[in-house]
Motif scaffolding. Structure first.
Motif, PDB file in Angstrom:
ATOM      1  N   ASP A 125      -4.137  -1.256  15.264  1.00 44.13           N
ATOM      2  CA  ASP A 125      -5.492  -1.995  15.425  1.00 44.13           C
ATOM      3  C   ASP A 125      -5.372  -3.343  15.089  1.00 44.13           C
ATOM      4  O   ASP A 125      -6.285  -4.790  15.480  1.00 44.13           O
ATOM      5  CB  ASP A 125      -6.698  -1.393  14.997  1.00 44.13           C
ATOM      6  N   SER A 126      -4.831  -3.598  13.834  1.00 48.16           N
ATOM      7  CA  SER A 126      -4.939  -4.935  13.108  1.00 48.16           C
ATOM      8  C   SER A 126      -3.565  -5.043  12.318  1.00 48.16           C
ATOM      9  O   SER A 126      -3.346  -4.172  11.377  1.00 48.16           O
ATOM     10  CB  SER A 126      -6.383  -5.028  11.888  1.00 48.16           C
ATOM     11  N   PRO A 127      -2.996  -6.192  12.173  1.00 44.10           N
ATOM     12  CA  PRO A 127      -1.935  -6.283  11.201  1.00 44.10           C
ATOM     13  C   PRO A 127      -2.287  -6.467   9.762  1.00 44.10           C
ATOM     14  O   PRO A 127      -3.358  -6.966   9.431  1.00 44.10           O
ATOM     15  CB  PRO A 127      -1.102  -7.606  11.844  1.00 44.10           C
ATOM     16  N   GLY A 128      -1.456  -5.977   8.994  1.00 42.69           N
ATOM     17  CA  GLY A 128      -1.696  -5.936   7.458  1.00 42.69           C
ATOM     18  C   GLY A 128      -1.391  -4.758   6.995  1.00 42.69           C
ATOM     19  O   GLY A 128      -0.678  -3.931   7.417  1.00 42.69           O
ATOM     20  N   SER A 129      -1.619  -4.550   5.745  1.00 40.43           N
ATOM     21  CA  SER A 129      -1.055  -3.274   5.041  1.00 40.43           C
ATOM     22  C   SER A 129      -2.110  -2.119   5.406  1.00 40.43           C
ATOM     23  O   SER A 129      -3.261  -2.099   5.986  1.00 40.43           O
ATOM     24  CB  SER A 129      -1.379  -3.618   3.468  1.00 40.43           C
ATOM     25  N   ILE A 130      -1.614  -0.890   4.856  1.00 37.34           N
ATOM     26  CA  ILE A 130      -2.450   0.422   5.309  1.00 37.34           C
ATOM     27  C   ILE A 130      -3.545   0.497   4.423  1.00 37.34           C
ATOM     28  O   ILE A 130      -4.675   0.768   4.591  1.00 37.34           O
ATOM     29  CB  ILE A 130      -1.303   1.635   5.377  1.00 37.34           C
ATOM     30  N   PHE A 131      -3.365   0.173   3.273  1.00 36.03           N
ATOM     31  CA  PHE A 131      -4.432   0.345   2.190  1.00 36.03           C
ATOM     32  C   PHE A 131      -5.211  -0.831   1.731  1.00 36.03           C
ATOM     33  O   PHE A 131      -4.480  -2.115   1.811  1.00 36.03           O
ATOM     34  CB  PHE A 131      -3.824   0.901   0.832  1.00 36.03           C
ATOM     35  N   PHE A 132      -6.261  -0.873   1.124  1.00 37.27           N
ATOM     36  CA  PHE A 132      -7.152  -1.830   0.691  1.00 37.27           C
ATOM     37  C   PHE A 132      -7.050  -1.373  -0.806  1.00 37.27           C
ATOM     38  O   PHE A 132      -7.598  -0.192  -1.134  1.00 37.27           O
ATOM     39  CB  PHE A 132      -8.653  -2.118   1.240  1.00 37.27           C
ATOM     40  N   THR A 133      -6.895  -2.452  -1.823  1.00 37.06           N
ATOM     41  CA  THR A 133      -6.777  -2.005  -3.231  1.00 37.06           C
ATOM     42  C   THR A 133      -7.667  -2.900  -3.957  1.00 37.06           C
ATOM     43  O   THR A 133      -7.730  -4.115  -3.606  1.00 37.06           O
ATOM     44  CB  THR A 133      -5.384  -2.118  -3.737  1.00 37.06           C
ATOM     45  N   GLN A 134      -8.414  -2.580  -4.854  1.00 31.75           N
ATOM     46  CA  GLN A 134      -9.454  -3.377  -5.608  1.00 31.75           C
ATOM     47  C   GLN A 134      -9.566  -2.602  -6.805  1.00 31.75           C
ATOM     48  O   GLN A 134      -9.845  -1.658  -7.296  1.00 31.75           O
ATOM     49  CB  GLN A 134     -10.631  -3.327  -4.789  1.00 31.75           C
ATOM     50  N   GLU A 135      -9.918  -3.709  -7.861  1.00 35.90           N
ATOM     51  CA  GLU A 135     -10.346  -3.229  -9.355  1.00 35.90           C
ATOM     52  C   GLU A 135     -11.869  -2.885  -9.321  1.00 35.90           C
ATOM     53  O   GLU A 135     -12.589  -3.762  -8.666  1.00 35.90           O
ATOM     54  CB  GLU A 135     -10.139  -4.319 -10.236  1.00 35.90           C
ATOM     55  N   ARG A 136     -11.799  -1.779  -9.723  1.00 33.42           N
ATOM     56  CA  ARG A 136     -13.561  -1.245 -10.065  1.00 33.42           C
ATOM     57  C   ARG A 136     -13.771  -0.758 -11.477  1.00 33.42           C
ATOM     58  O   ARG A 136     -12.827  -0.633 -12.187  1.00 33.42           O
ATOM     59  CB  ARG A 136     -13.590   0.077  -9.042  1.00 33.42           C
ATOM     60  N   TYR A 137     -14.979  -0.605 -11.706  1.00 33.35           N
ATOM     61  CA  TYR A 137     -15.180  -0.113 -13.120  1.00 33.35           C
ATOM     62  C   TYR A 137     -16.205   1.133 -13.246  1.00 33.35           C
ATOM     63  O   TYR A 137     -16.991   1.253 -12.425  1.00 33.35           O
ATOM     64  CB  TYR A 137     -16.054  -1.288 -13.578  1.00 33.35           C
ATOM     65  N   GLY A 138     -15.799   1.908 -14.343  1.00 32.60           N
ATOM     66  CA  GLY A 138     -16.289   3.261 -14.111  1.00 32.60           C
ATOM     67  C   GLY A 138     -16.976   3.688 -15.545  1.00 32.60           C
ATOM     68  O   GLY A 138     -17.844   2.823 -15.882  1.00 32.60           O
ATOM     69  N   LEU A 139     -16.581   4.743 -15.887  1.00 31.67           N
ATOM     70  CA  LEU A 139     -17.321   5.420 -17.262  1.00 31.67           C
ATOM     71  C   LEU A 139     -17.154   4.232 -18.353  1.00 31.67           C
ATOM     72  O   LEU A 139     -15.941   3.849 -18.624  1.00 31.67           O
ATOM     73  CB  LEU A 139     -16.565   6.721 -17.488  1.00 31.67           C
ATOM     74  N   TYR A 140     -18.306   3.908 -18.841  1.00 34.62           N
ATOM     75  CA  TYR A 140     -18.530   3.036 -19.995  1.00 34.62           C
ATOM     76  C   TYR A 140     -17.758   1.535 -19.596  1.00 34.62           C
ATOM     77  O   TYR A 140     -17.387   0.955 -20.499  1.00 34.62           O
ATOM     78  CB  TYR A 140     -17.684   3.553 -21.342  1.00 34.62           C
ATOM     79  N   GLY A 141     -17.780   1.394 -18.589  1.00 34.24           N
ATOM     80  CA  GLY A 141     -17.301   0.038 -18.269  1.00 34.24           C
ATOM     81  C   GLY A 141     -15.613   0.015 -18.135  1.00 34.24           C
ATOM     82  O   GLY A 141     -14.953  -1.067 -18.215  1.00 34.24           O
TER      83      GLY A 141
END
Length: 226
Positions: free
Chosen positions: A63-79
């Motif tokens: 459907d679209s060229p590029g990687s299979i995954f999207f990776t991103q930094e997120r923030y969780g418990l207590y930051g």
């Protein structure tokens, strides 16, 4: 503006954390039953991922060229910071095109129902929540829970006030009150915070199981997702 200032151990891992108001230890954080549900649920989720990985990966690449995954930094418990992976549902240069998309949401979230960056297979993955499958790994290693808050991004957390920080008294989740009360149809960040704090007040070990069952029916009915 809050700044990353120190490291902290969360579930045995050392992570960067933000300067934040005093956070309360929520009972769910140390609940053995909740952790048991997370481990069992994540193993089931990873089994499903192993079965569906190849067809989903092929569909994304066709459907679209590029990687299979999207990776991103997120923030969780207590930051605490961690990285999530999703199946990619947008074009590969989506971040560069973000300024061209109108934000239809209010507050510290970004939503657009007709975002042109979302691919055809991406819309299907989002509506069925299949794009979230790789996050079962985050649940297994303890960075996330099956049920909790929506994990915020760095630019969101940097603008948090004291009320917003309260939502990080529990682990981020694959689902939560926001998922069973409208999902993507909720476009007001303050309403999301209200739901997150409502979850903390209502929580008891079996409440997570109730929300998981409700989430299943929301996903099957493709209610509120885009």
């Amino acid at each position: 503006m809050y700044q990353i200032s120190c490291t902290k151990a969360v579930d045995g891992a050392t992570v960067d954390t933000w300067k934040s108001p005093q956070l309360t230890v929520h009972p769910s954080v140390n609940s053995k039953l909740k952790r048991f549900l997370d481990i069992v649920g994540s193993l089931v989720g990873l089994l499903i991922l192993s079965i569906l990985f190849v067809p989903i990966a092929i569909a994304i690449r066709i459907d679209s060229p590029g990687s299979i995954f999207f990776t991103q930094e997120r923030y969780g418990l207590y930051g605490g910071s961690f990285r999530i992976r999703k199946f990619r549902s947008m074009v590969s240069n989506a971040e560069k095109l973000k300024s061209l998309v109108h934000n239809e949401a209010d507050g510290l979230i970004f939503k657009n129902k007709n975002d042109f960056r979302v691919t055809r297979i991406g819309r299907f993955l989002r509506s069925t929540s299949l794009d979230e499958l790789p996050q079962f790994w985050n649940v297994l290693v303890g960075e996330m829970s099956l049920v909790g808050t929506r994990p915020p991004t760095k630019d969101e957390v940097s603008q948090y006030n004291q009320r917003h920080w309260q939502r990080l008294n529990v682990k981020p989740g694959l689902t939560g009150e926001w998922q069973v009360n409208g999902r993507s149809q909720i476009k007001d960040f303050e309403q999301i915070v209200d739901l997150d704090l409502q979850y903390q007040k209502k929580w008891y070990p079996m409440y997570d199981l109730l929300l998981i069952v409700k989430t299943f029916f929301m996903i099957v009915g493709r209610v509120g997702a885009f």
